[in-house]
Scaffold this motif. Sequence first.
Motif, PDB file in Angstrom:
ATOM      1  N   GLN A  71      67.921 -39.634  44.660  1.00 10.31           N
ATOM      2  CA  GLN A  71      68.163 -41.046  45.294  1.00 10.31           C
ATOM      3  C   GLN A  71      68.553 -41.105  47.131  1.00 10.31           C
ATOM      4  O   GLN A  71      67.812 -42.466  47.927  1.00 10.31           O
ATOM      5  CB  GLN A  71      69.861 -41.400  45.244  1.00 10.31           C
ATOM      6  CG  GLN A  71      70.398 -42.591  44.368  1.00 10.31           C
ATOM      7  CD  GLN A  71      69.123 -43.618  44.115  1.00 10.31           C
ATOM      8  OE1 GLN A  71      68.690 -43.537  43.547  1.00 10.31           O
ATOM      9  NE2 GLN A  71      68.514 -44.758  45.555  1.00 10.31           N
ATOM     10  N   ARG A  72      69.281 -40.055  47.941  1.00 13.44           N
ATOM     11  CA  ARG A  72      68.707 -40.534  49.377  1.00 13.44           C
ATOM     12  C   ARG A  72      67.422 -41.079  50.846  1.00 13.44           C
ATOM     13  O   ARG A  72      66.918 -41.653  50.809  1.00 13.44           O
ATOM     14  CB  ARG A  72      69.278 -38.645  49.810  1.00 13.44           C
ATOM     15  CG  ARG A  72      69.902 -39.164  51.713  1.00 13.44           C
ATOM     16  CD  ARG A  72      70.653 -37.725  51.695  1.00 13.44           C
ATOM     17  NE  ARG A  72      71.078 -37.936  53.098  1.00 13.44           N
ATOM     18  CZ  ARG A  72      71.095 -36.893  53.700  1.00 13.44           C
ATOM     19  NH1 ARG A  72      71.744 -35.680  53.217  1.00 13.44           N
ATOM     20  NH2 ARG A  72      70.950 -36.494  55.252  1.00 13.44           N
ATOM     21  N   ILE A  73      66.344 -40.261  49.466  1.00 13.52           N
ATOM     22  CA  ILE A  73      65.331 -40.406  49.879  1.00 13.52           C
ATOM     23  C   ILE A  73      64.790 -41.385  49.790  1.00 13.52           C
ATOM     24  O   ILE A  73      63.656 -42.625  50.385  1.00 13.52           O
ATOM     25  CB  ILE A  73      64.173 -39.370  49.603  1.00 13.52           C
ATOM     26  CG1 ILE A  73      64.541 -38.206  49.986  1.00 13.52           C
ATOM     27  CG2 ILE A  73      62.721 -39.629  50.140  1.00 13.52           C
ATOM     28  CD1 ILE A  73      63.848 -36.880  49.446  1.00 13.52           C
ATOM     29  N   SER A 106      67.319 -29.231  58.125  1.00  9.84           N
ATOM     30  CA  SER A 106      66.226 -29.844  57.011  1.00  9.84           C
ATOM     31  C   SER A 106      66.162 -31.659  56.765  1.00  9.84           C
ATOM     32  O   SER A 106      65.099 -32.052  56.927  1.00  9.84           O
ATOM     33  CB  SER A 106      66.405 -28.948  55.603  1.00  9.84           C
ATOM     34  OG  SER A 106      67.421 -29.527  54.894  1.00  9.84           O
ATOM     35  N   SER A 107      67.181 -31.698  57.004  1.00  9.72           N
ATOM     36  CA  SER A 107      67.523 -33.194  56.718  1.00  9.72           C
ATOM     37  C   SER A 107      66.805 -33.957  57.952  1.00  9.72           C
ATOM     38  O   SER A 107      66.391 -35.070  58.525  1.00  9.72           O
ATOM     39  CB  SER A 107      68.683 -34.039  56.394  1.00  9.72           C
ATOM     40  OG  SER A 107      69.753 -33.418  57.740  1.00  9.72           O
ATOM     41  N   ALA A 108      67.083 -33.192  59.210  1.00 10.56           N
ATOM     42  CA  ALA A 108      66.658 -34.351  60.792  1.00 10.56           C
ATOM     43  C   ALA A 108      64.742 -33.903  60.724  1.00 10.56           C
ATOM     44  O   ALA A 108      64.456 -34.579  60.519  1.00 10.56           O
ATOM     45  CB  ALA A 108      67.304 -33.120  61.755  1.00 10.56           C
ATOM     46  N   GLY A 140      71.665 -38.746  60.715  1.00 14.51           N
ATOM     47  CA  GLY A 140      72.310 -38.538  61.871  1.00 14.51           C
ATOM     48  C   GLY A 140      71.460 -37.893  62.776  1.00 14.51           C
ATOM     49  O   GLY A 140      70.577 -38.393  63.869  1.00 14.51           O
ATOM     50  N   SER A 141      71.278 -36.813  62.167  1.00 11.50           N
ATOM     51  CA  SER A 141      70.205 -35.523  63.118  1.00 11.50           C
ATOM     52  C   SER A 141      69.179 -36.541  63.101  1.00 11.50           C
ATOM     53  O   SER A 141      68.290 -35.501  64.221  1.00 11.50           O
ATOM     54  CB  SER A 141      71.054 -34.396  62.717  1.00 11.50           C
ATOM     55  OG  SER A 141      70.446 -34.237  61.557  1.00 11.50           O
ATOM     56  N   ALA A 142      68.463 -36.502  61.884  1.00 14.38           N
ATOM     57  CA  ALA A 142      67.285 -37.044  62.449  1.00 14.38           C
ATOM     58  C   ALA A 142      66.835 -38.158  63.610  1.00 14.38           C
ATOM     59  O   ALA A 142      65.354 -37.743  64.263  1.00 14.38           O
ATOM     60  CB  ALA A 142      66.190 -37.750  60.834  1.00 14.38           C
TER      61      ALA A 142
HETATM   62  C1  DP6 Z   1      76.892 -29.979  62.130  1.00 10.62           C
HETATM   63  O1  DP6 Z   1      74.318 -35.866  59.458  1.00 10.62           O
HETATM   64  O2  DP6 Z   1      72.380 -35.264  60.680  1.00 10.62           O
HETATM   65  O3  DP6 Z   1      74.454 -30.272  62.085  1.00 10.62           O
HETATM   66  O4  DP6 Z   1      73.765 -34.439  56.505  1.00 10.62           O
HETATM   67  O5  DP6 Z   1      72.107 -32.790  56.622  1.00 10.62           O
HETATM   68  O6  DP6 Z   1      71.670 -35.615  57.830  1.00 10.62           O
HETATM   69  P1  DP6 Z   1      72.898 -34.325  57.475  1.00 10.62           P
HETATM   70  O7  DP6 Z   1      73.168 -34.465  58.544  1.00 10.62           O
HETATM   71  P2  DP6 Z   1      74.011 -34.854  59.443  1.00 10.62           P
HETATM   72  O8  DP6 Z   1      74.749 -33.749  60.873  1.00 10.62           O
HETATM   73  C2  DP6 Z   1      74.756 -32.538  60.945  1.00 10.62           C
HETATM   74  C3  DP6 Z   1      75.501 -32.548  61.393  1.00 10.62           C
HETATM   75  C4  DP6 Z   1      75.439 -31.042  62.271  1.00 10.62           C
HETATM   76  C5  DP6 Z   1      75.520 -31.514  63.946  1.00 10.62           C
HETATM   77  C6  DP6 Z   1      74.723 -32.050  64.680  1.00 10.62           C
HETATM   78  O9  DP6 Z   1      73.579 -31.936  64.080  1.00 10.62           O
HETATM   79  O10 DP6 Z   1      74.901 -32.540  65.869  1.00 10.62           O
END
Ligand code: DP6
Length: 329
Positions: A71-73, A106-108, A140-142
């Motif tokens: 779903q997220r994708i 990995s999401s980044a 966010g980190s992506a």
């Molecule tokens: C702790 O919302 O980018 O790595 O939910 O996996 O997409 P996902 O992660 P994200 O949060 C990253 C949080 C962190 C700190 C950081 O990378 O800034």
Amino acid sequence: MKASCRAGSNIAFIKYWGVADAALLIPLNNSISMTLADAHTTTTVAWDSSGILPTDTIVIDGTQLQGAPAQRIVAHLDRLRALAGVSHKARVLSKSNFPMASGIASSASGFAALTVAACAALGCPWDASQLSAIARQASGSASRSLFGGFVEWERGSSHTSSVAHQMRAENHWALRDVIAIVSARAKRVSSSSGHRLAATSPFTTARTLCVADWLATVRHAIAERNLSLLGPILELDALAMHGVMMTSAPSLLYWQPGTVAVLHAARAWREQDGLPVFFTIDAGPNVHLICEAETAPTIEKRLRALPAVRQVITSRPGPGPQLLDEHLF
Ligand code: DP6
């Protein structure tokens, strides 16, 4: 209608933890990271303009995603369809060269590669800053993995102003991220859920106040390639973020015994043996040891000798997303 992209993950020196606007994914504070050359995701996206494909098909590391994990994708593909004004379904195949959901973002790399490949396949003319804003809404980190080298994500106040930019290119400083994998199991609470809990911790306000000073020091340390300035702040913000996590309601405790073993080892190597090495930890149990290139082989060797460490991955600073001529299908 088909494109492939490889994007590096990134390790944050000043962390993103907590959202000011949960709908737009605008963070509480700016964050600073190093894009990784050796922990990356490769993704091929093919849009089906013939209308034959009934649904999006998503295969990640050999597993076809169904239901909630898909779903997220799909939500991100919906976002891209809306922006480009198309209704085509997509076939997505993706693989990473590191364990997913275990404190290496990995999401980044995943959402950066997906965003760039999907937009390229649609022929969209968006620049890296616009792609950073689009990727941010998925993870966010992506937003930071849209750039190579040393990157700052400006908190901003709107969809278009909350974007990352490159501070320095990847060849500016030969830092290494030596990652100690103490557990490769997927984490039980995703970062996405954790960000919403940050507001429940009494420590969030204190951390947010401190981050302004820490950001200034980290910017300066990167510009001067000064690890003795960067390192203590790196550790401080990782501990501050985990303090927030541990004191949120419900409390998030990502650390495992192996995490603590590596933290103590790294401090002993620095304080007793004089090795310039500093730790940081993302939302998982694994520990990232940051050092300069010349120190990395010693750190790798010492990590491999620790019973708690199952695997060691070392990464150099890496480039921004690269479009590839070869596709995964
Ligand atoms: C702790 O919302 O980018 O790595 O939910 O996996 O997409 P996902 O992660 P994200 O949060 C990253 C949080 C962190 C700190 C950081 O990378 O800034």
